[in-house]
Write a protein that holds these residues in place. Structure first.
Motif, mmCIF file in Angstrom:
data_model
loop_
_atom_site.group_PDB
_atom_site.id
_atom_site.type_symbol
_atom_site.label_atom_id
_atom_site.label_comp_id
_atom_site.label_asym_id
_atom_site.label_seq_id
_atom_site.Cartn_x
_atom_site.Cartn_y
_atom_site.Cartn_z
ATOM 1 N N MET A 1 -9.745 7.828 -13.623
ATOM 2 C CA MET A 1 -8.134 7.321 -14.600
ATOM 3 C C MET A 1 -8.315 6.492 -16.011
ATOM 4 S SD MET A 1 -6.875 4.674 -10.857
ATOM 5 C CE MET A 1 -5.669 4.047 -12.352
ATOM 6 N N ALA A 2 -9.697 6.205 -16.109
ATOM 7 C CA ALA A 2 -9.913 5.264 -17.629
ATOM 8 C C ALA A 2 -10.042 6.202 -18.470
ATOM 9 C CB ALA A 2 -11.201 4.568 -17.449
ATOM 10 N N LYS A 3 -10.465 7.791 -18.015
ATOM 11 C CA LYS A 3 -10.610 8.172 -19.871
ATOM 12 C C LYS A 3 -9.216 9.150 -19.328
ATOM 13 C CE LYS A 3 -14.904 9.629 -20.442
ATOM 14 N NZ LYS A 3 -15.143 9.512 -21.586
ATOM 15 N N LYS A 4 -8.140 9.244 -19.067
ATOM 16 C CA LYS A 4 -6.881 10.029 -19.327
ATOM 17 C C LYS A 4 -6.257 7.972 -19.632
ATOM 18 C CE LYS A 4 -7.034 13.588 -16.098
ATOM 19 N NZ LYS A 4 -6.523 14.395 -17.751
ATOM 20 N N GLN A 5 -6.761 6.657 -20.073
ATOM 21 C CA GLN A 5 -6.056 5.981 -19.921
ATOM 22 C C GLN A 5 -5.158 5.213 -18.829
ATOM 23 O OE1 GLN A 5 -5.368 5.405 -24.542
ATOM 24 N NE2 GLN A 5 -7.527 6.650 -24.775
ATOM 25 N N ILE A 6 -4.977 5.811 -18.046
ATOM 26 C CA ILE A 6 -4.028 5.583 -17.248
ATOM 27 C C ILE A 6 -4.673 3.815 -16.660
ATOM 28 C CG2 ILE A 6 -2.990 5.594 -15.130
ATOM 29 C CD1 ILE A 6 -4.108 8.759 -15.714
ATOM 30 N N VAL A 7 -3.463 2.813 -16.978
ATOM 31 C CA VAL A 7 -3.164 1.584 -16.646
ATOM 32 C C VAL A 7 -3.489 1.428 -15.398
ATOM 33 C CG1 VAL A 7 -2.954 -1.160 -16.860
ATOM 34 C CG2 VAL A 7 -3.165 0.550 -19.102
ATOM 35 N N PRO A 8 -4.281 0.526 -13.645
ATOM 36 C CA PRO A 8 -3.803 0.666 -12.989
ATOM 37 C C PRO A 8 -2.604 -0.538 -12.600
ATOM 38 C CG PRO A 8 -5.768 -0.741 -12.928
ATOM 39 C CD PRO A 8 -5.448 -0.077 -14.545
ATOM 40 N N ASP A 9 -1.563 -0.290 -13.004
ATOM 41 C CA ASP A 9 -0.446 -1.892 -13.003
ATOM 42 C C ASP A 9 0.594 -0.681 -12.147
ATOM 43 O OD1 ASP A 9 0.588 0.510 -14.443
ATOM 44 O OD2 ASP A 9 1.284 -0.699 -15.997
ATOM 45 N N TRP A 10 -0.196 -0.360 -11.275
ATOM 46 C CA TRP A 10 1.077 0.423 -9.961
ATOM 47 C C TRP A 10 1.347 -1.277 -8.873
ATOM 48 C CZ3 TRP A 10 -3.979 1.496 -8.700
ATOM 49 C CH2 TRP A 10 -4.685 2.614 -9.311
ATOM 50 N N ASN A 11 3.018 -0.756 -8.584
ATOM 51 C CA ASN A 11 3.977 -2.571 -8.295
ATOM 52 C C ASN A 11 4.495 -1.135 -6.340
ATOM 53 O OD1 ASN A 11 5.833 -3.903 -7.028
ATOM 54 N ND2 ASN A 11 6.344 -3.622 -8.335
ATOM 55 N N ARG B 1 3.114 -2.018 0.734
ATOM 56 C CA ARG B 1 1.949 -2.620 1.266
ATOM 57 C C ARG B 1 2.153 -3.196 3.068
ATOM 58 N NH1 ARG B 1 4.129 -7.991 -2.354
ATOM 59 N NH2 ARG B 1 5.906 -8.531 -1.207
ATOM 60 N N TRP B 2 3.354 -3.526 3.565
ATOM 61 C CA TRP B 2 3.413 -3.599 4.807
ATOM 62 C C TRP B 2 3.293 -1.852 5.772
ATOM 63 C CZ3 TRP B 2 2.462 -7.798 5.826
ATOM 64 C CH2 TRP B 2 2.455 -8.976 4.867
ATOM 65 N N PRO B 3 4.199 -0.892 5.170
ATOM 66 C CA PRO B 3 3.739 0.021 5.612
ATOM 67 C C PRO B 3 1.948 0.748 6.041
ATOM 68 C CG PRO B 3 5.740 0.259 4.287
ATOM 69 C CD PRO B 3 4.938 -0.471 4.361
ATOM 70 N N SER B 4 1.269 0.640 4.229
ATOM 71 C CA SER B 4 -0.381 1.067 4.678
ATOM 72 C C SER B 4 -1.055 -0.139 5.186
ATOM 73 C CB SER B 4 -0.952 0.368 2.360
ATOM 74 O OG SER B 4 -0.244 -0.408 2.298
ATOM 75 N N THR B 5 -0.638 -1.891 5.283
ATOM 76 C CA THR B 5 -1.644 -2.725 6.783
ATOM 77 C C THR B 5 -1.036 -2.132 7.928
ATOM 78 O OG1 THR B 5 -0.540 -4.396 4.558
ATOM 79 C CG2 THR B 5 -1.233 -4.648 7.318
ATOM 80 N N GLY C 1 -0.750 -4.468 -2.521
ATOM 81 C CA GLY C 1 -0.554 -4.650 -2.424
ATOM 82 C C GLY C 1 -0.053 -6.242 -1.978
ATOM 83 N N LEU C 2 -0.798 -7.211 -1.091
ATOM 84 C CA LEU C 2 -0.380 -8.102 -0.374
ATOM 85 C C LEU C 2 -1.318 -9.009 -1.265
ATOM 86 C CD1 LEU C 2 -1.459 -7.342 2.998
ATOM 87 C CD2 LEU C 2 0.411 -8.143 2.449
ATOM 88 N N SER C 3 -2.263 -8.490 -2.290
ATOM 89 C CA SER C 3 -2.636 -9.194 -3.527
ATOM 90 C C SER C 3 -1.591 -10.173 -4.469
ATOM 91 C CB SER C 3 -3.704 -9.002 -4.338
ATOM 92 O OG SER C 3 -2.742 -7.637 -4.991
ATOM 93 N N ASP C 4 -0.670 -9.425 -4.188
ATOM 94 C CA ASP C 4 1.154 -10.356 -4.721
ATOM 95 C C ASP C 4 1.232 -11.101 -4.421
ATOM 96 O OD1 ASP C 4 0.623 -8.653 -7.162
ATOM 97 O OD2 ASP C 4 1.975 -6.879 -6.208
#
Length: 366
Positions: free
Chosen positions: A214-224, A229-233, A270-273
């Motif tokens: 991800m860093a090599k491809k310069q993809i910033v982990p700014d996902w919303n 968050r609740w389905p994955s939880t 997601g929950l950290s937000d």
């Protein structure tokens, strides 16, 4: 082709990664507080309460495993994101890692050996050592191996394996540049089916490599990930509960745990937000001492846990209360001690922490 250095991460992303790192430290504290068994004078006593055994196994063996891939993903991403082009960049990065990782590893591993020796030779604390008492029979050469590779303070395994990954980082960088997502997907599949080596940690290798790509491809982990968050939880809890049942039946399924880890990372991301206001500010402030908490919480955690059950019966209720309260007590003690040492002995603190002195310094040192 020489890759141009990426732009610095935005303050929002830096804050998010610091918060996630602190959440991972909290998970570590709860993992190490779980009294699934106790050892006094070399005698093992298993958890006597079936109900407490289910709860503690659910956390320690399954739910609490999510911090491992999360730690390594963040470490891999930050390592390669801040890597400057050319051999000068590698030399600078390795020099910083000697200071920020290798020196603290060697110092704290040596301190753990000294503390173990003192605890063994003092009668009041000898019984608390437990299964580690066999270490007194080691030769000096074997003790050297304990210091350098198999530390008494067992949480240091993470630094050891991270240092191994950093040693392998030129190879990972070359493959990530040439293969990109083929490397990341291949390593993740190999991790999932159990074809990666045990050292460095298989989850560490997989998620460190994912962070590198991800860093090599310069993809910033700014996902919303708020929608997920609740389905994955729910999936995370369901898979951990399912594998707890398999585990207690004597047949845990590693691939279920790995699926749970992936869904758990999405859930925590997601929950950290949801952590906002004064609590978020306090957690971000405490994150500046995350590394100190990681290094110092053992053997404090183990000693307090064993002292507790010297004073109260080892039963289900006391075990659950210890699991819930002891991590918070150790966290407060470590944070208070870290603040005092940093204020009174700033140079010594910085040396012991590998140059870390504040949340900003800790982040940049990665």
């Amino acid at each position: 082709m020489i890759q141009a250095p990426p732009q610095p991460l935005s303050p929002v992303i830096q804050e998010k990664l610091r918060l996630l790192s602190f959440v991972s430290i909290l998970i570590v504290l709860f993992n190490h507080a779980a009294p699934l068994s106790l050892v006094y004078d070399g005698i093992l006593t298993k958890q006597p309460s079936p109900e407490a055994d289910v709860l503690l196994t659910f956390w320690f063996s399954h739910l609490g495993r999510v911090n491992r891939p999360l730690f390594f993903f963040i470490s891999g991403f930050l390592f390669f994101w801040t890597l400057k082009p050319g051999w000068s960049g590698w030399l600078e990065k390795w020099r910083k890692r000697v200071k920020s990782l290798l020196v603290p590893y060697l110092i704290w591993s040596l301190l753990s050996c000294v503390l173990f020796g003192l605890a063994y030779w003092l009668n009041p604390t000898r019984a608390l050592i437990g299964q580690r008492m066999e270490l007194v029979a080691l030769t000096w050469l074997q003790w050297l191996g304990v210091w350098l590779w198999n530390p008494v303070a067992y949480q240091l395994w993470y630094l050891r394996d991270l240092l191994l990954l950093i040693f392998l980082s030129p190879l990972i960088s070359f493959l990530a540049t040439k293969l990109g997502w083929f490397l990341a997907s291949g390593v993740m599949v190999a991790w999932f089916v159990g074809y990666l080596p045990s050292r460095p940690d298989e989850a560490g290798l997989a998620f460190f490599t994912l962070g590198a790509v991800m860093a090599k491809k310069q993809i910033v982990p700014d996902w919303n990930l708020r929608f997920w968050r609740w389905p994955s939880t729910a999936v995370w809890l369901l898979l951990c509960g399912l594998n707890t049942w398999f585990d207690l039946s004597g047949d845990a399924l590693p691939w279920v745990n790995k699926l749970a880890n992936v869904s758990g990372i999405v859930a925590i991301w997601g929950l950290s937000d949801r952590i906002t206001g004064p609590l978020r500010k306090k957690m971000l402030k405490a994150a500046g001492l995350s590394f100190f908490v990681y290094l110092a919480h053992e053997p404090l955690m183990l000693t307090l846990k064993k002292l507790i059950f010297k004073c109260v019966p080892y039963n289900g209720m006391n075990s659950v209360l210890t699991f819930l309260l002891l991590p918070l007590i150790v966290l407060v003690i470590c944070l208070a001690a870290g603040v005092q040492i940093r204020q009174r002995f700033p140079k010594a603190f910085s040396f012991l922490m590998g140059g870390r002195g504040s949340s900003e310094a800790a982040f940049k040192s990665r």
